[in-house]
Design an enzyme around this catalytic site. Structure first.
Site, PDB file in Angstrom:
ATOM      1  N   TRP A 321       0.828  -1.205   0.000  1.00 31.21           N
ATOM      2  CA  TRP A 321       0.000   0.000   0.000  1.00 31.21           C
ATOM      3  C   TRP A 321       0.865   1.258   0.000  1.00 31.21           C
ATOM      4  CZ3 TRP A 321      -0.443   4.176   3.280  1.00 31.21           C
ATOM      5  CH2 TRP A 321      -1.572   4.979   3.114  1.00 31.21           C
ATOM      6  N   HIS A 322       2.004   1.202   0.687  1.00 32.28           N
ATOM      7  CA  HIS A 322       2.848   2.386   0.807  1.00 32.28           C
ATOM      8  C   HIS A 322       3.586   2.724  -0.474  1.00 32.28           C
ATOM      9  CE1 HIS A 322       2.162   1.985   5.153  1.00 32.28           C
ATOM     10  NE2 HIS A 322       2.535   3.240   5.220  1.00 32.28           N
ATOM     11  N   GLY A 323       3.762   1.775  -1.357  1.00 33.61           N
ATOM     12  CA  GLY A 323       4.456   2.110  -2.596  1.00 33.61           C
ATOM     13  C   GLY A 323       4.743   0.892  -3.441  1.00 33.61           C
TER      14      GLY A 323
END
Length: 474
Positions: A321-323
């Site tokens: 989700w963060h990258g």
């Protein structure tokens, strides 16, 4: 447009507040919806169509899910939720992960596929999760169907928390969207909270972020071990003050418009375990994954092995989700492994240790995690982690390290105190006794603090050239 910009502070926000409070109560959601679209379009006009499309998809699927649920047709209601999830996740995958998938495919198979090179729509990870929560909550019966398209659009595009959270689940603000009551007290409280956030961002995050930028520019393979520790400390503090500062500003703006958003940070660096850290850091994301992924997968109800698998899935997705980089995935799995170990045996060991040992354990493991997170390339992450673990080819210490420490000692001290509740506890302890006197003193202290921080932040912003928001890229 970012909150810590002069155009937001002196043009967009005053005009939006004026239009909002001059509008009749029934028209205030429309003002917020239109203002939010302008806010979003300021940086990326093309992607306004994307957020409007997401709004229409979830408004329609939410109506269908509610319609079929009321008639006991669970399968059709579930199909509406499925359509919502597929549409939202497809958009998220296409814009955020398509190039990551193509690059991985090339690495594994050697197949040459040119990257799409699409710019990432700001805040897509946040508003995608918000809109998905609405249809799921309607299907579960946790929220009523929102039949007013403007009201639903105001929820999806609400500019205070649109681009970097906190992730506001629909059920937590459903009643506020319809019948919130603004007040002078709430507005005042919101202004103080907003000023606290802009102070975190401009006075601390930006300044200590410049230290991290200088160290990162050296290259992970060229760092001494001391340099790696200084850089990791700078990044750890920057990302906290950057993101918690944004959350404070979002919560403060929400109060100014009559909303109460959930807290997103509760002094996470005071934690005494990794489990406690993730109950204090980015709370809204952890809550979302628990409610909509971990529990539906079975949570801890289907045996130890299944629970471990569920945790692994959640933390794989948290990292992703963060990258769209494998370093973020590794960072998520790193925390997943730590949390599994704590859950099944390590917490019992930690409970026997003194508090300072548990705090040191948590801070060191968290810093090691930021070594992985701060670099997008896996080789850079590995090189940075080697230097952090005192295995740097460049040695332990150099003159540049000494210069950075001397010139930024006061900044690091301010940040270290600011990321704990120490200053807050000292101020509260110094206030006079008695409920009315204490509240009056708190209000006066809040005004002085807000004015001082806002004025100092403006001085920094006038000539600022470094003013990023780290979480915009997520």
């Amino acid at each position: 447009m970012v909150f810590s910009s002069l155009i937001f502070l002196f043009r967009f926000l005053p005009l939006t507040l004026l239009a909002y409070y001059l509008a009749p109560r029934k028209g205030r959601n429309l003002v917020l919806f239109l203002a939010s679209l302008v806010f979003y379009a300021w940086g990326e006009p093309v992607y306004v169509a994307l957020i409007l499309f997401s709004t229409m998809v979830d408004y329609t699927t939410g109506r269908l899910a509610g319609y079929y649920r009321e008639r006991g047709r669970r399968r059709q209601a579930g199909a509406a939720v499925f359509v919502s999830a597929v549409m939202n996740l497809s958009l998220l995958f296409f814009f955020k992960y398509a190039d990551f998938f193509l690059q991985t495919l090339h690495t594994v198979t050697g197949l040459e596929v040119p990257p799409l090179g699409l710019p990432l729509p700001i805040g897509i990870s946040f508003y995608t999760f918000q809109t998905m929560s609405y249809t799921i909550d309607v299907y579960r019966g946790d929220a009523k169907v929102q039949k007013n398209l403007v009201t639903f659009g105001a929820y999806v595009a609400l500019f205070p928390q649109l681009v970097a959270g906190p992730i506001v689940r629909y059920q937590s603000v459903a009643s506020q969207l319809v019948s919130r009551r603004e007040s002078i007290e709430s507005f005042f409280s919101g202004m103080v909270r907003f000023c606290a956030g802009i102070g975190k961002k401009v006075l601390i995050a930006n300044q200590i972020g410049a230290v991290w930028t200088e160290i990162a520019a050296m290259g992970a393979g060229e760092l001494t071990s001391a340099g790696a520790w200084i850089g990791c400390a700078a990044f750890s503090l920057q990302i906290y003050f950057d993101f918690s500062g944004y959350s404070d500003m979002a919560i403060g703006l929400g109060k100014m418009f009559g909303f109460t958003f959930p807290e997103n940070f509760r002094y996470p660096y005071e934690s005494k375990s990794i489990t406690e850290f993730w109950r204090r850091w980015h709370i809204s994301l952890g809550t979302w994954f628990r409610e909509y992924v971990y529990i539906p997968l079975g949570g801890n109800r289907k045996g130890t092995l299944r629970q471990m698998l569920n945790l692994a899935v959640v933390w794989f997705l948290t990292g992703l989700w963060h990258g769209a980089y494998w370093s973020f995935v590794l960072w998520g799995l790193y925390y997943g492994a730590l949390l599994v170990m704590e859950k099944f045996f390590l917490l019992r060991v930690l409970e026997r240790l003194p508090g300072w040992c548990r705090s040191l354990y948590t801070v060191l493991l968290t810093m090691a995690g930021w070594c992985l997170f701060s670099c997008q390339d896996m080789r850079d992450s590995a090189a940075y982690l080697r230097a952090f673990l005192f295995r740097s080819d460049a040695g332990l210490f150099c003159r540049q390290d000494a210069y950075l420490l001397r010139s930024n000692a006061g900044l690091f001290l301010l940040a270290l105190v600011g990321c704990t509740s120490l200053a807050k506890r000292i101020v509260l302890a110094s206030l006079p006794g008695g409920t009315q006197k204490r509240q009056a003193a708190r209000d006066a202290a809040g005004i002085v603090y807000a004015v001082a921080v806002f004025a100092a932040s403006l001085v920094m912003l006038v000539n600022a050239s470094y003013n990023p928001f780290l979480y915009f890229r997520f």
